[in-house]
Design a protein around this motif. Sequence first.
Motif, PDB file in Angstrom:
ATOM      1  N   ARG A  33       0.812  -1.208   0.000  1.00 14.40           N
ATOM      2  CA  ARG A  33       0.000   0.000   0.000  1.00 14.40           C
ATOM      3  C   ARG A  33       0.847   1.260   0.000  1.00 14.40           C
ATOM      4  NH1 ARG A  33      -5.104  -1.247   0.044  1.00 14.40           N
ATOM      5  NH2 ARG A  33      -5.349  -3.436   0.483  1.00 14.40           N
ATOM      6  N   ASN A  34       1.931   1.237   0.800  1.00 13.52           N
ATOM      7  CA  ASN A  34       2.798   2.406   0.785  1.00 13.52           C
ATOM      8  C   ASN A  34       3.410   2.596  -0.582  1.00 13.52           C
ATOM      9  OD1 ASN A  34       2.427   3.391   3.280  1.00 13.52           O
ATOM     10  ND2 ASN A  34       4.202   2.398   4.216  1.00 13.52           N
ATOM     11  N   LYS A  37       0.822   3.991  -2.752  1.00 13.74           N
ATOM     12  CA  LYS A  37       0.582   5.347  -2.304  1.00 13.74           C
ATOM     13  C   LYS A  37       1.655   6.262  -2.874  1.00 13.74           C
ATOM     14  CE  LYS A  37      -0.304   7.468   2.224  1.00 13.74           C
ATOM     15  NZ  LYS A  37      -0.226   7.179   3.660  1.00 13.74           N
ATOM     16  N   LYS A  69      -9.223  11.106   0.720  1.00  9.25           N
ATOM     17  CA  LYS A  69     -10.162  10.441  -0.182  1.00  9.25           C
ATOM     18  C   LYS A  69     -10.557  11.353  -1.336  1.00  9.25           C
ATOM     19  CE  LYS A  69     -12.165   7.024   2.882  1.00  9.25           C
ATOM     20  NZ  LYS A  69     -13.351   6.466   3.517  1.00  9.25           N
ATOM     21  N   GLU A  86      -9.347   6.545  -1.020  1.00 13.43           N
ATOM     22  CA  GLU A  86      -7.997   7.098  -1.042  1.00 13.43           C
ATOM     23  C   GLU A  86      -7.329   6.697  -2.354  1.00 13.43           C
ATOM     24  OE1 GLU A  86      -5.513   6.570   2.408  1.00 13.43           O
ATOM     25  OE2 GLU A  86      -7.268   6.306   3.687  1.00 13.43           O
ATOM     26  N   ARG A  88      -4.589   5.417  -2.879  1.00 12.46           N
ATOM     27  CA  ARG A  88      -3.815   4.179  -2.800  1.00 12.46           C
ATOM     28  C   ARG A  88      -4.702   2.942  -2.918  1.00 12.46           C
ATOM     29  NH1 ARG A  88      -2.446   3.531   3.692  1.00 12.46           N
ATOM     30  NH2 ARG A  88      -4.035   4.978   4.411  1.00 12.46           N
ATOM     31  N   VAL A  89      -6.015   3.130  -2.951  1.00 14.05           N
ATOM     32  CA  VAL A  89      -6.921   1.980  -2.947  1.00 14.05           C
ATOM     33  C   VAL A  89      -7.028   1.385  -4.353  1.00 14.05           C
ATOM     34  CG1 VAL A  89      -9.314   1.263  -2.583  1.00 14.05           C
ATOM     35  CG2 VAL A  89      -8.186   2.763  -0.932  1.00 14.05           C
ATOM     36  N   ASN A  97     -15.123  -3.641  -1.536  1.00 13.76           N
ATOM     37  CA  ASN A  97     -15.463  -2.999  -0.263  1.00 13.76           C
ATOM     38  C   ASN A  97     -16.401  -1.811  -0.408  1.00 13.76           C
ATOM     39  OD1 ASN A  97     -13.760  -4.860   0.892  1.00 13.76           O
ATOM     40  ND2 ASN A  97     -12.044  -3.455   1.120  1.00 13.76           N
TER      41      ASN A  97
ATOM     42  N   ASN B  39     -20.117  -8.051   3.225  1.00 11.80           N
ATOM     43  CA  ASN B  39     -20.129  -6.632   3.605  1.00 11.80           C
ATOM     44  C   ASN B  39     -21.356  -6.429   4.483  1.00 11.80           C
ATOM     45  OD1 ASN B  39     -17.854  -5.372   2.242  1.00 11.80           O
ATOM     46  ND2 ASN B  39     -18.890  -5.919   0.337  1.00 11.80           N
ATOM     47  N   MET B  43     -20.114  -2.515   8.814  1.00  5.11           N
ATOM     48  CA  MET B  43     -18.949  -3.365   9.106  1.00  5.11           C
ATOM     49  C   MET B  43     -17.647  -2.566   9.214  1.00  5.11           C
ATOM     50  SD  MET B  43     -17.847  -6.773   7.012  1.00  5.11           S
ATOM     51  CE  MET B  43     -16.847  -5.966   5.764  1.00  5.11           C
ATOM     52  N   PHE B  45     -13.231  -2.938   9.786  1.00  7.42           N
ATOM     53  CA  PHE B  45     -12.164  -3.846   9.360  1.00  7.42           C
ATOM     54  C   PHE B  45     -11.112  -4.017  10.450  1.00  7.42           C
ATOM     55  CE2 PHE B  45     -14.166  -2.395   5.549  1.00  7.42           C
ATOM     56  CZ  PHE B  45     -14.127  -3.496   4.688  1.00  7.42           C
ATOM     57  N   GLU B 100      -9.844  -0.524   5.472  1.00  8.46           N
ATOM     58  CA  GLU B 100      -8.598  -1.275   5.532  1.00  8.46           C
ATOM     59  C   GLU B 100      -7.354  -0.386   5.541  1.00  8.46           C
ATOM     60  OE1 GLU B 100      -9.656  -4.493   2.399  1.00  8.46           O
ATOM     61  OE2 GLU B 100      -8.400  -5.439   3.905  1.00  8.46           O
ATOM     62  N   PRO B 101      -7.281   0.631   4.692  1.00  9.41           N
ATOM     63  CA  PRO B 101      -6.070   1.464   4.724  1.00  9.41           C
ATOM     64  C   PRO B 101      -5.837   2.089   6.096  1.00  9.41           C
ATOM     65  CG  PRO B 101      -7.338   1.911   2.725  1.00  9.41           C
ATOM     66  CD  PRO B 101      -8.180   1.019   3.582  1.00  9.41           C
ATOM     67  N   GLU B 104      -4.520  -0.494   8.447  1.00 13.51           N
ATOM     68  CA  GLU B 104      -3.108  -0.802   8.177  1.00 13.51           C
ATOM     69  C   GLU B 104      -2.193   0.303   8.708  1.00 13.51           C
ATOM     70  OE1 GLU B 104      -3.016  -1.589   3.976  1.00 13.51           O
ATOM     71  OE2 GLU B 104      -4.080  -3.492   4.267  1.00 13.51           O
ATOM     72  N   ARG B 108       0.799   0.027  11.726  1.00 15.10           N
ATOM     73  CA  ARG B 108       2.175   0.526  11.611  1.00 15.10           C
ATOM     74  C   ARG B 108       2.524   1.507  12.728  1.00 15.10           C
ATOM     75  NH1 ARG B 108       0.620   1.179   6.154  1.00 15.10           N
ATOM     76  NH2 ARG B 108       1.151  -0.721   5.046  1.00 15.10           N
ATOM     77  N   LYS B 250     -14.630  -7.504  10.531  1.00 17.54           N
ATOM     78  CA  LYS B 250     -14.103  -8.522   9.610  1.00 17.54           C
ATOM     79  C   LYS B 250     -12.590  -8.592   9.751  1.00 17.54           C
ATOM     80  CE  LYS B 250     -14.747  -9.397   4.697  1.00 17.54           C
ATOM     81  NZ  LYS B 250     -15.066  -8.708   3.429  1.00 17.54           N
TER      82      LYS B 250
END
Lengths: 234, 719
Positions: A33-34, A37, A69, A86, A88-89, A97, B39, B43, B45, B100-101, B104, B108, B250
Amino acid sequence: MSSPDDRSDIAADIPENSEFSEISNDNGGVSRRNFLKGSSVALTIPLIAKGEKIVKAGGAEVKVLGPDKVNITLNINGAQRTASVETRVTLLDTLRNELDMTGAKRVCDRATCGACTVVMDGKPVYACTVLAVDAQGKSIQTVESLDQNGNLHPVQQAFVDNDAQQCGFCTPGFVMACKALLDKNPSPTQEEMEMGLGGNLCRCGTYNGIKGAVAQASQEMKKTRTMKGGRGNG
Amino acid sequence: MADYKWPEEGKRKYIGKRISRVDGPHKVSGRAKYTYDLNRPGMLFGKILRSAHAHAKIVSIDISAAEKMPGVKAVKIIQGPGTEIQWALDEIAAVVAVDEPTAEDAIRAIKVVYEKLPHFVNEQNLDQVPAAYRRQPTEQTKGEPDAAFKQSDVVTVEGTYGNDVITHCCLETHGLVAEWEDDKNVLIHPSTQSVSSIGQELARALGIPAGNVHVKMDHIGGGFGSKFPIDRWGIEAARLSKMVGGKPVKIMLERDAELAVAGTRPSAYAKVKVAATKDGKLLAWDSESWGSGGVAGTGMPPYPYVWQIPNAKTKHFSITTHVGPQRAWRAPNHPQAALITMSAIDDLAAKLGTDPLDFFIKNIEMTGVRANVYKDELLKGAEMIEWKKLWRPRGEGAVGSTKTLKRGLGLSIHTWGGGGHASDCDLTIHPDGSVEIKLGSQDLGTGTRTTIQIVVAESLGLPFDGVKVYIGDNKYPPSGSSGGSTTIGGVSASSRRASIDALNQLFEKIAPAMSTTPDKLEATGGKIQVIGDPTKSMTWKQACAKLGTQPLTTRGKHPGKESLTSAGVGGAMMADVTVDIETGIVKMNNFVAIQDCGLIIDMKTAESQVFGAMIMGIGYSLYEEKIMDSQTGRMLNGNMEFYKLPGLADVGNFKVHMMTGKGYDERGPIGLGEPPTVSPGAAISNAVANAIGVRVSTIPLTPERVLAALAMKKGGSNG
């Protein structure tokens, strides 16, 4: 299959190993993802206002999107669909999703297995490795569009008849790859079929059925074309 | 009255025929919903922070930055400071976020300080396993092996053989969606092989009554033995959902975690000595074996496999490693045992200058109760692959070999139990004639839904689509987990009993109206009629109308009255390969399987199971290996570029022959998921040895290993 050649995160999973070290927790290396991105900074997409800004790069003014976004519009199965994601998606995650179109599956998530295959401007692509913002303005076809009024597409019917599926998780990707192959090459040789479907993987081991399905679908689609007197069943 | 026993061959309308799986159209259209696809409304994540080290003590965890991030709804430490982590990528902490992003990013932002501890991850060489990782060996002796090896008329071979660790690599990773329906009741949608029992495990972990866990699953994207438990991530998903007010959470494993922590097939290595008399009768076995399934080590596979060699000695070391733990992998221990046993015996046949097919048949009595089955299967397989026409002694190259492309043939035999598991089901006949059956089973892609529908339609004499099957919910009558090839035996027997009981009750209702007695009725062709007399009949719909307003429901059980299933099957496989001795690449030409599994319910999906097992077998024979880095203790190929599965172009041609008819059908349906996964490694390894004239000791038979074996042969140390 399109496959990006710029993936640099393969097996780069080695963390620091000093005693009592504080480490980053992204499993080391460059995360997908990074990476996406970062790579999206170089893109210029003129269509959108929200989330857009101008930066100076190499002395020139460049329009960039994100990291917040942005609103996007995708042409999916002939309909305009909007989402806010976003930059990066991926196209795959947007389909699954944001739009609840879950036929394309997330399996390897890095352009190896083909479970996420969709057809973009007539070519099969790995939706896990196309950014959603990049998919704008393109014609995207997903597995959900193939059966019409309860009638399966000849490729789908051939998969059912030849039992070219077990758990079925790879199946929609294979169906799309197979359809893209036959649209381009209605009578593939064994070698052409192996090339055309070489970007997809199955774990249950359904290849024997898939070979049978390609042969059946090829026959059926040729018949349909002949009946219509031209290219049919696109 | 109808009775339970399976219909005779001539009277079967659906059983044993080639019927397409009923959920096929759903799967090809992308409408089949797997856990990963759900979905749920509102929901969130979940993502998991995983250990960077294979063996370490957690010193501190700082989640404060993650908690403050916009969009993060919950952060939870799973294994806190002081915990000793035993394998890389074990669960440390989890976050729940709006997407999800964000989740994530939050992962980190968590800071962990570890105290690294020494690790050990590569057990291929027994001499290099530190004492601390080697358990006390177990030893067994039968007969007089030492004396037998010393007999004057024996021929002995010695060799080292091995199976590296592989993973399950389910395409749908492990995971679930968990949500609380209220304070007390949780609903989970796991990707599981245990719909009926996984909720009990969660209930225990959460300290709530088992009845408060509702489990639902429509489709599962692969399990192969790795998806029985609720797992730590499953329990944590339920807890996290509670932390966010019961909203659906999820958690699906990332691919690297799936390959690192969600199951392995243990390694198995052995130094083997095996002897036969000069005239080719198996006489003695001696093996020193070792292997690892991770931190708990692993038991000894059944050496020697299938062959009941009269004099045998085994010694086994269980090795512990800092690798994600083993889980059942189709036919646990059998593929490894087959590779090691059948390779050693194949080497012995080569030393005797005998065709292994002849050697196997000569000794076939030593396979025990299924000797005749194996013999028939070997002869059938030999015909299918043209063994006698193509085979040449080891190293000469089978017919069709060239200077650099060497062709070879190899074979193996295998066994498995597969008795039916416990299964309850409810079958309902409605007054309008519709029929439904409900049971808490699951369809792993094996065709379970389809086979249940076949059994009920056949038993009630209905059109195939006159029956609706409901599975995948623990509110239905409980049915066993799908593992060990036990599902078909269990669900076919319970659904047969439910159907027959329901039919007999229906007969009782309608017999007076037909001026006869229930024992004189039969159900066939969508009608109920006096046995053998179609003129005295009633349509199914007319008959069911006699129920009035009350549907008729029967509970079917397995085990139950009359024996409808059994256990114990035999199979054989033969492989035809070509090895490029310049590149070391092994190419599959033809691969044949001959398999017994009792009464086959659906020939189409049964054959698919065998094809699938053969292809998975090609994977572990030629490509798959969980490669661990000794320096870091981490998996080097935790992705699908380098954890290699075979593709469509890699598998060659197949033929499958199912043993059916007299001697097989009367044993009832027996499971098929495990047995055909057993022999591929041995059959392919033997084919490669036949082709190139030297044994490649360990699978996968990578080009590097093939070339190394060829170099050894050239150097004169031929094994």
